[in-house]
Each structure stands twice: as C-alpha cells, then as structure tokens.
Design a protein around this motif. Structure first.
Motif, mmCIF file in Angstrom:
data_model
loop_
_atom_site.group_PDB
_atom_site.id
_atom_site.type_symbol
_atom_site.label_atom_id
_atom_site.label_comp_id
_atom_site.label_asym_id
_atom_site.label_seq_id
_atom_site.Cartn_x
_atom_site.Cartn_y
_atom_site.Cartn_z
ATOM 1 N N LEU A 1 0.327 3.711 1.662
ATOM 2 C CA LEU A 1 0.372 4.180 3.049
ATOM 3 C C LEU A 1 1.692 3.828 3.723
ATOM 4 C CD1 LEU A 1 -3.212 3.429 4.417
ATOM 5 C CD2 LEU A 1 -2.160 5.651 4.016
ATOM 6 N N TYR B 1 4.471 4.854 3.037
ATOM 7 C CA TYR B 1 5.282 6.063 3.177
ATOM 8 C C TYR B 1 5.033 6.760 4.516
ATOM 9 C CZ TYR B 1 6.563 5.581 -1.703
ATOM 10 O OH TYR B 1 7.062 5.118 -2.888
ATOM 11 N N VAL B 2 3.905 6.457 5.139
ATOM 12 C CA VAL B 2 3.589 6.996 6.465
ATOM 13 C C VAL B 2 3.801 5.932 7.537
ATOM 14 C CG1 VAL B 2 1.744 7.940 7.906
ATOM 15 C CG2 VAL B 2 1.938 8.635 5.517
ATOM 16 N N ILE B 3 3.366 4.715 7.247
ATOM 17 C CA ILE B 3 3.399 3.636 8.230
ATOM 18 C C ILE B 3 4.822 3.215 8.576
ATOM 19 C CG2 ILE B 3 2.793 1.209 8.613
ATOM 20 C CD1 ILE B 3 0.227 1.788 6.978
ATOM 21 N N SER C 1 0.824 -1.205 0.000
ATOM 22 C CA SER C 1 0.000 0.000 0.000
ATOM 23 C C SER C 1 0.860 1.258 0.000
ATOM 24 C CB SER C 1 -0.878 -0.006 1.248
ATOM 25 O OG SER C 1 -1.489 1.239 1.433
#
Length: 85
Positions: free
Chosen positions: A45, A47-49, A43
C-alpha cells in the motif's frame, strides 16, 4: 488535435496548477515521508500511501513555510536600495 486539447486542459486545470505549486515542497518532503514509511511498514500500500502523504505534508509545508518565506523575501527585496544605483 486531441493532444493539444489534453495538454491545454491539464495546464489550465486547478488541480495541475495546485500540484505544480507544490513541486519543490514535494521534492523536499518525499524522501522523509518515504523513509518514515519504510521504517514502520513494508506494505504494498506504500505505492498509494507515500505519494498521498507526500502531497499532504508538502501542501502544509507550502502553506506555512514556503509561501510566508516568499512573501518575506519580496518584502525584504522591496526595502533594499537599488544595487544598480
């Protein structure tokens, strides 16, 4: 100047000091967190997780591994006779 004030604020802030103390732990755990995430998810995401999870794991590693290890090293170094004598 504004750049000097911004740099002074960043280096004196608790957040910057906290993250700075975690740099070695982040260096060690980030590839592991990234590999685990890449294995189970693709995902965007990530890049944030991945950075957030790296900071969480690194803070635990710093608290329960790195800090006790540094304290042990200081205690052991204090007990050794002076090598220069």
């Amino acid at each position: 100047t504004a750049a000097v004030r911004a740099t002074s604020w960043m280096t004196g802030s608790r957040v910057a000091t906290f993250i700075g103390s975690l740099t070695y732990s982040v260096y060690l755990v980030h590839p592991l967190v990234l590999a685990i995430y890449a294995h189970y998810s693709r995902s965007p995401l990530g890049y944030v997780i991945v950075p957030a999870a790296s900071l969480v794991v690194a803070s635990a590693t710093y608290r329960w591994v790195e800090r006790p290890g540094m304290a042990l090293g200081r205690r052991l170094a204090g007990r050794q006779p002076d090598a220069r004598a």
